[in-house]
Structure formats: structure tokens, C-alpha cells
Design a protein around this motif. Sequence first.
Motif, PDB file in Angstrom:
ATOM      1  N   LEU A 189       0.768  -1.204   0.002  1.00  0.00           N
ATOM      2  CA  LEU A 189       0.033   0.026   0.027  1.00  0.00           C
ATOM      3  C   LEU A 189       1.129   1.200  -0.024  1.00  0.00           C
ATOM      4  O   LEU A 189       1.663   1.169   0.612  1.00  0.00           O
ATOM      5  CB  LEU A 189      -0.805   0.004   1.287  1.00  0.00           C
ATOM      6  CG  LEU A 189      -2.105  -0.984   1.530  1.00  0.00           C
ATOM      7  CD1 LEU A 189      -2.793  -0.554   2.676  1.00  0.00           C
ATOM      8  CD2 LEU A 189      -3.196  -0.698   0.045  1.00  0.00           C
ATOM      9  N   SER A 190       0.496   2.203  -1.022  1.00  0.00           N
ATOM     10  CA  SER A 190       1.334   3.520  -0.909  1.00  0.00           C
ATOM     11  C   SER A 190       0.677   4.184   0.220  1.00  0.00           C
ATOM     12  O   SER A 190      -0.636   4.516   0.375  1.00  0.00           O
ATOM     13  CB  SER A 190       0.874   4.288  -2.042  1.00  0.00           C
ATOM     14  OG  SER A 190       1.634   5.411  -2.167  1.00  0.00           O
ATOM     15  N   THR A 191       1.588   4.543   1.449  1.00  0.00           N
ATOM     16  CA  THR A 191       1.002   5.448   2.298  1.00  0.00           C
ATOM     17  C   THR A 191       1.951   6.489   2.716  1.00  0.00           C
ATOM     18  O   THR A 191       2.357   6.602   3.779  1.00  0.00           O
ATOM     19  CB  THR A 191       0.884   4.500   3.568  1.00  0.00           C
ATOM     20  OG1 THR A 191       2.115   3.704   3.732  1.00  0.00           O
ATOM     21  CG2 THR A 191      -0.340   3.563   3.448  1.00  0.00           C
ATOM     22  N   PRO A 192       1.897   7.411   1.905  1.00  0.00           N
ATOM     23  CA  PRO A 192       2.796   8.648   2.069  1.00  0.00           C
ATOM     24  C   PRO A 192       2.274   9.564   3.450  1.00  0.00           C
ATOM     25  O   PRO A 192       0.991   9.507   3.532  1.00  0.00           O
ATOM     26  CB  PRO A 192       2.999   9.236   0.873  1.00  0.00           C
ATOM     27  CG  PRO A 192       1.617   9.165   0.227  1.00  0.00           C
ATOM     28  CD  PRO A 192       1.279   7.733   0.634  1.00  0.00           C
ATOM     29  N   GLY A 193       3.046  10.347   3.979  1.00  0.00           N
ATOM     30  CA  GLY A 193       2.639  11.090   5.139  1.00  0.00           C
ATOM     31  C   GLY A 193       3.808  11.448   5.997  1.00  0.00           C
ATOM     32  O   GLY A 193       4.527  12.641   5.872  1.00  0.00           O
ATOM     33  N   HIS A 194       4.478  10.311   6.615  1.00  0.00           N
ATOM     34  CA  HIS A 194       5.599  10.423   7.481  1.00  0.00           C
ATOM     35  C   HIS A 194       6.917  10.701   6.651  1.00  0.00           C
ATOM     36  O   HIS A 194       7.717  11.521   6.880  1.00  0.00           O
ATOM     37  CB  HIS A 194       5.709   9.151   8.123  1.00  0.00           C
ATOM     38  CG  HIS A 194       7.075   9.289   9.223  1.00  0.00           C
ATOM     39  ND1 HIS A 194       6.986   9.891  10.491  1.00  0.00           N
ATOM     40  CD2 HIS A 194       8.384   8.506   9.108  1.00  0.00           C
ATOM     41  CE1 HIS A 194       8.138   9.739  10.976  1.00  0.00           C
ATOM     42  NE2 HIS A 194       8.718   8.892  10.228  1.00  0.00           N
ATOM     43  N   THR A 195       6.750   9.978   5.599  1.00  0.00           N
ATOM     44  CA  THR A 195       7.754  10.493   4.296  1.00  0.00           C
ATOM     45  C   THR A 195       7.004  10.298   2.953  1.00  0.00           C
ATOM     46  O   THR A 195       5.830   9.981   2.901  1.00  0.00           O
ATOM     47  CB  THR A 195       8.985   9.419   4.202  1.00  0.00           C
ATOM     48  OG1 THR A 195       8.656   8.249   3.704  1.00  0.00           O
ATOM     49  CG2 THR A 195       9.565   9.448   5.609  1.00  0.00           C
ATOM     50  N   ASP A 196       7.641  10.863   1.902  1.00  0.00           N
ATOM     51  CA  ASP A 196       6.857  11.100   0.746  1.00  0.00           C
ATOM     52  C   ASP A 196       6.674   9.575   0.011  1.00  0.00           C
ATOM     53  O   ASP A 196       5.627   9.690  -0.708  1.00  0.00           O
ATOM     54  CB  ASP A 196       7.462  12.103  -0.280  1.00  0.00           C
ATOM     55  CG  ASP A 196       7.561  13.367   0.200  1.00  0.00           C
ATOM     56  OD1 ASP A 196       6.558  13.742   0.941  1.00  0.00           O
ATOM     57  OD2 ASP A 196       8.432  14.316  -0.637  1.00  0.00           O
ATOM     58  N   LEU A 257      -4.075   6.899   6.066  1.00  0.00           N
ATOM     59  CA  LEU A 257      -4.659   6.248   7.136  1.00  0.00           C
ATOM     60  C   LEU A 257      -6.003   5.453   6.861  1.00  0.00           C
ATOM     61  O   LEU A 257      -6.456   4.192   7.133  1.00  0.00           O
ATOM     62  CB  LEU A 257      -4.861   6.981   8.314  1.00  0.00           C
ATOM     63  CG  LEU A 257      -3.789   7.583   8.986  1.00  0.00           C
ATOM     64  CD1 LEU A 257      -3.809   8.515   9.969  1.00  0.00           C
ATOM     65  CD2 LEU A 257      -2.860   6.196   9.715  1.00  0.00           C
ATOM     66  N   GLY A 258      -6.769   6.159   6.005  1.00  0.00           N
ATOM     67  CA  GLY A 258      -8.001   5.598   5.172  1.00  0.00           C
ATOM     68  C   GLY A 258      -7.666   4.225   4.620  1.00  0.00           C
ATOM     69  O   GLY A 258      -8.480   3.417   4.635  1.00  0.00           O
ATOM     70  N   ARG A 259      -6.691   4.159   3.816  1.00  0.00           N
ATOM     71  CA  ARG A 259      -6.348   3.156   2.811  1.00  0.00           C
ATOM     72  C   ARG A 259      -6.126   2.038   3.749  1.00  0.00           C
ATOM     73  O   ARG A 259      -6.509   0.852   3.560  1.00  0.00           O
ATOM     74  CB  ARG A 259      -5.140   3.413   1.934  1.00  0.00           C
ATOM     75  CG  ARG A 259      -5.412   4.499   0.871  1.00  0.00           C
ATOM     76  CD  ARG A 259      -4.312   4.647  -0.140  1.00  0.00           C
ATOM     77  NE  ARG A 259      -4.520   3.488  -0.961  1.00  0.00           N
ATOM     78  CZ  ARG A 259      -3.658   3.016  -1.860  1.00  0.00           C
ATOM     79  NH1 ARG A 259      -2.418   3.564  -1.776  1.00  0.00           N
ATOM     80  NH2 ARG A 259      -3.719   2.022  -2.631  1.00  0.00           N
ATOM     81  N   ILE A 260      -5.390   2.169   4.781  1.00  0.00           N
ATOM     82  CA  ILE A 260      -5.033   1.318   5.895  1.00  0.00           C
ATOM     83  C   ILE A 260      -6.168   0.671   6.397  1.00  0.00           C
ATOM     84  O   ILE A 260      -6.403  -0.492   6.575  1.00  0.00           O
ATOM     85  CB  ILE A 260      -3.745   1.506   6.860  1.00  0.00           C
ATOM     86  CG1 ILE A 260      -2.430   2.029   6.226  1.00  0.00           C
ATOM     87  CG2 ILE A 260      -3.860   0.538   8.014  1.00  0.00           C
ATOM     88  CD1 ILE A 260      -1.619   2.639   7.174  1.00  0.00           C
ATOM     89  N   LYS A 261      -6.920   1.678   6.690  1.00  0.00           N
ATOM     90  CA  LYS A 261      -8.284   1.362   7.314  1.00  0.00           C
ATOM     91  C   LYS A 261      -9.180   0.262   6.490  1.00  0.00           C
ATOM     92  O   LYS A 261      -9.867  -0.664   6.780  1.00  0.00           O
ATOM     93  CB  LYS A 261      -9.218   2.670   7.749  1.00  0.00           C
ATOM     94  CG  LYS A 261     -10.290   2.409   8.700  1.00  0.00           C
ATOM     95  CD  LYS A 261     -10.729   3.782   9.055  1.00  0.00           C
ATOM     96  CE  LYS A 261     -12.422   3.521   9.878  1.00  0.00           C
ATOM     97  NZ  LYS A 261     -12.730   4.998  10.143  1.00  0.00           N
TER      98      LYS A 261
END
Length: 674
Positions: A189-196, A257-261
Motif C-alpha cells: 500500500l502506498s502510504t505517504p505522510g511520514h515520508t513522501d 490512514l484511510g487506505r490502511i483502514k
Amino acid sequence: MSSDRIERTETRRRFLQATMAGAAGFALSGRTPAMAAPPPDATPGAGVPAEGDVTRLSEHLAVYRGPINVGIVRDGAGALLIDCGDGRVATALARLGVTAVDQVLFTHHHRDQACGVHGFADRGAQIIVPAAERDHFDNVAAYWESPKSRWHLYNQHPHHLMLAEPVPVDGTLADGRELVWGPARIRVLSTPGHTDGSVSYVVEVDGRRTVFSGDCIYDEGRVWDVYSLQKGLQRGKRRITDYHGFLGAQWELKESLGRIKEAEADRLVPSHGSIVSDPAKAIDALVARIDRCYDKYVAISALRHYFPELFSEFADRKDHMPIRPGKAVPECLRHIGTTWMLVSQDKAAFVMDCGAPRVVTEIKKLVEAGEIGQVEGLWVTHYHDDHVNAIPEFQKEFDCPCTTDRHVAEVITDPLAWRLPCISPSVARVDRATKDGDSWQWREFRMTAYHLPGQTYYHGGLFVEGQGVRMLFVGDSFTMAGIDDYCAHNRNWLGRGVGFDRCIALIEELRPTHIFNCHVQDAWDFTPDECRFMRANLAEREKLFSELVPWDHANYGLDEPWVRCHPYEQQAAPGAEVELRVVVTNHSTEPQAAACRPVLPRSWGGAPAAPDDVADWPRAQVPAKSEGEVRLVFRVPSNVKPGRYVIPVDVCYAEWTLPQFQEAIVVIEGATQG
């Protein structure tokens, strides 16, 4: 915080021996110890053993609980790791009967996630990284050798928590990619935020679904830090850089976070923090806390004056501070760029800041036109490049005394020793470094200098009384809309009597008739009610941000250089002894112990610079709400090649183990500094 507790001496000895051997520990075969699996309905953190142990999530999936959580997918005597931290997981693998690591998958590039990677790569493990961050693994020299990563720092992406040395990359993974390893199916899953370029891994094995989420979340309602979320953003045609983007990565993070959820996992395993058994609840709590924190930030943000279009959704909020109207500037002042100039009745000039050559040119024109006579002084409000770049040219043209707050003087007289946002390589001569409250007479004006730790800790304020007005020059710390705390890396501390609370208390005490920002053409003032409103906002913000991060005070999550190396950069000869001071700011209400060691380059021999027992690391007891120093000394090998070498520093602080948490630069003669 039991899962983040400093390990006992014996565990540390095993770790250091393992890292010295470059992860050779997992080649040792031994009996697999019993591992208790937590019940399916465990609450976040329940059943998690002390740091350095292993939690078995199922038959083929375990988590090593070190300074970061390392995922272990097992297939017989082989293993796939998700992140590897500082490498101490090697000792656990040996105890588990794992004799070979086949692959190491990384969630993101930060040094604490990956600094133990070389030991695994050297023994044949495939190194697999997020596609968007490959260069941050195998081409780190491009970052460390670029002047853009050293001076005029307005962008924090990528962050300097970068590997000190490259590691060969065997493959990359992008969003949606699926792979099968042993009994496990793993989806990216692509989950940028903490790093790009951060990714998370959805691991399905033994009938359970687990997401290894990197640093998207710490545990229920918390993140590891706030400063990593500093990022530029765009609203309509207005775009701002990372420097102005406080919590600017929050929208990316929320989408991640939505994708993780949506993955509907049975549990989350963050890089830092507790194993979470109710992901949806933990994520919803985090989003709600970020929203509350950001609302309090916007309520008194100076950026509402500069960039109102960025905050249109907050317009006309009755619980936000109204923006003050401007007022006329006294006739004794001139404004050029980011420079204010005070002109006495007999046409003498006192200049505040000089960020561009144009300022020198314009002042010379005023002298030639007879509008001013002699330039008699220079005050420097703070160290940022747009306020100091042209000081050397100014001092060459106008031979007058330079005065500034002592905290500012430390930076602008020796910028090579510092790594801070917007820092300039220009070196200024300071003739007088003031202490808080120092006062002097200049012409008909009484001047008083103050430490004004607003926009940055390294900032001064100048209070000028004369000609019937009381003027406070605040540098870049305030606008009519409130406080300039839009960059977490500037060291904007929260708390009573520090940071902006101290600055506003000073305004309450001095009661200036006019306040001046270097970037704002008009003057303004604050009412007593507005001062009380801002201080109440900051007090509430201290509580809210303390709830958002796992530390015992919000400032640890907001103040990125609470641990810093001094000097940040220095030159040394082959065979020379190098001294480095690790400066630690204790934001806690109790004294805290700090221990540090340098991590020397592999080409220098790779051995620790301190004994293999952490009890023998150089250490200091840091008083509450104060700075302390740990002195490190190491020797450069006599046969070392010229070049720029990154020297990370391992830190143990209070209950926290922080691998390669900060770094310094040592330039070996023959290479170019800066």
C-alpha cells in the motif's frame, strides 16, 4: 512506554556485539524459545513483552520489539524481515532458529528504520525498498554532498534522517504490488505522510491479516513525531514550501490512514509504538486529534496574514483570533526588503538586518542623497538567510558595531557548526552579544535587547523608546494575525515561560505602541485580551500536542533538534582526534539521563567508538527544562581518503533507545566543506 524502555546491560551487550559483527548473529543455530501469542481481542499494546523480545502473532509471523518493531515472516529456518532497525534483531533470529534472511522489505528510508541493513545485505539478503525512495538507499551521496541539503534549507523532503552510507538495492515495490513469500501473501500500500514515499505491507498469513504501517501511526490517536509532517501544500494558485507547511502532510497521511483502514486488518504493527488490535478505532482517534491540533494552530497563525487563501475554510470563525488592523509607521523609520532602519533627528541611521545586496545599495543611495548621514549600528533579529545573507557586504561598506542576542550570535558567527532551517553560510562579525534585558542609549532612543524565542529559538527582540513611541521589533515572530510558528524545525517550544508564551508575556510587560515584522510594511499592536487569548491557545495546544505524541512532553515531538551535534560540521586531518558535543534539550519536568556514541563509517573500520557495554558510553545527567552535553571523542584513521563523512550518533535517553538519531559531518582535508 514499557515497550520503549532502555534495555538492561546484558541485552545491550548482545546488541552491540551483533551490530559489530554485522548481523552475523542470525547464522547461529539454537532452540526456538516459546513465544506467547496475544489473544485475538487484545487491546492495543496488550501482551507485548519488553523491548528486545519477540511477540508471536501467529505460527509464521512475529514481531521483534526493539527500538523499532521489525516484522519477521518465517518459513522454516528462513525469514523475510519488514524493516530491520539497527540490526539487533539478528540476535533474536538466532534464538528463533532462523539461519538465513532471504529478503528485507522497508516501509521507508529513515535511518532508524534501516541503519542495520548492511549486515543483512553483506550476508546475501535481498534489499527491497519503496520505489519512490530508492535513491535514499543506494544513492545517499547525492543528498549528503549537495549544497541544497546543507544551506538555505526551506524544504525538509527528504529529511536528513538519511542513511549515512549507501546500500545496494535488489528491487523496488510500488502501490498494489503483490508477492508471495513462503506461506505469506504480501500486498503493498502506498502510504505517504511520514515520508513522501512511505509504504505499508498487508501481510496475510495463518488466516490473519496484519498491516505493517511504518510510521503512519504510533498507536491509538498518536504519531511518533510531528516535525516529519512538515510539508508544503497548494490551495488554488497559492503554493507554499515545506518551510511554511506546519502539519502540511496531514492530508496525505489521512488518506494513507484511510487506505490502511480499508484493508480491514486484524491488527497494525507500527514501526514505533504498540501493536494495535483495533485499527479503525486507533486511526479515527488519530485523525480527530490531528484535526483538533491543527484548528488550534490556525486560530492564531501569522500565515493568515500572508496567505489567507490557505485558510478559507476557517474564515469568520468566532473562536479564532481576529486579524488586527495595521497602523501608520512612525516617520523615524524606513523599510527596505526585510530591513527596518531607524533614523535619528540628526539623520544618523541604525539598521536592523541585511538579507540582500539591494539593502546595501539602497542605504548608499540614501546617504548620497543626504537623507541619512552616518550608519552607526546593525542589529540582527535572527539567523535566517533572508536577514543575514548580505551582512558581510554590509560590514565591508559600513564599518559600524554589530549587536545581536547571544543565541543569534552563536549561529551567525559560526554557521558551519549548525544545521537549521533557512541557514546561510554567510559569516557575520558580532561586536556585542547581548543578554536578556541589556539596555543602551543611541541618540534620542533608548534600546533594550531581549531573547525572543518566537519564530525560532535563535531570535532576538529590540525594544526602542523615543520620539513619543514604544516600538518592538520582533523580526519574523508575529504578524497582525498572530504567531509565526509555521515551521516545526525552527524550535518553537510550547510551555509556560518558553517559546511564544515568553514572547507574548514580554509584549504584555512592555506594552509597545507599535510592533514591527521585517516582512510587513505596516505596524500594529496587540490588545491585552488578544495577548491572553494567544497564551490560552498555547497552553491548550501544549496539552493537545502532548496527547498526540508518545513522549512525556509535546516538545519532543515538535522540536526536531532537541538532540543536536555541535559542531554539526568540522574539518579534520587523517589520524586526527575529533571532538563532538551532543547537545540534549530536556523538555521534561524531571532530570533525564542521556548516553551517546558515534557510529563511525564502515571504511574507517566500523567498530564502535565506545566500549560494547552501554553503561560505558559517554553520558550526562540533563537537568529538567535545560540543556546538557555529552562529549564524544574519536580518531580518524591515518589512511582515510579525503571526503565528507557522515557520523551518526546513537542516543539512549530516559526510557528511549534512539539509533543513529542525529548526525554530524566530518570533512577530511582535501575535500570541500559545506
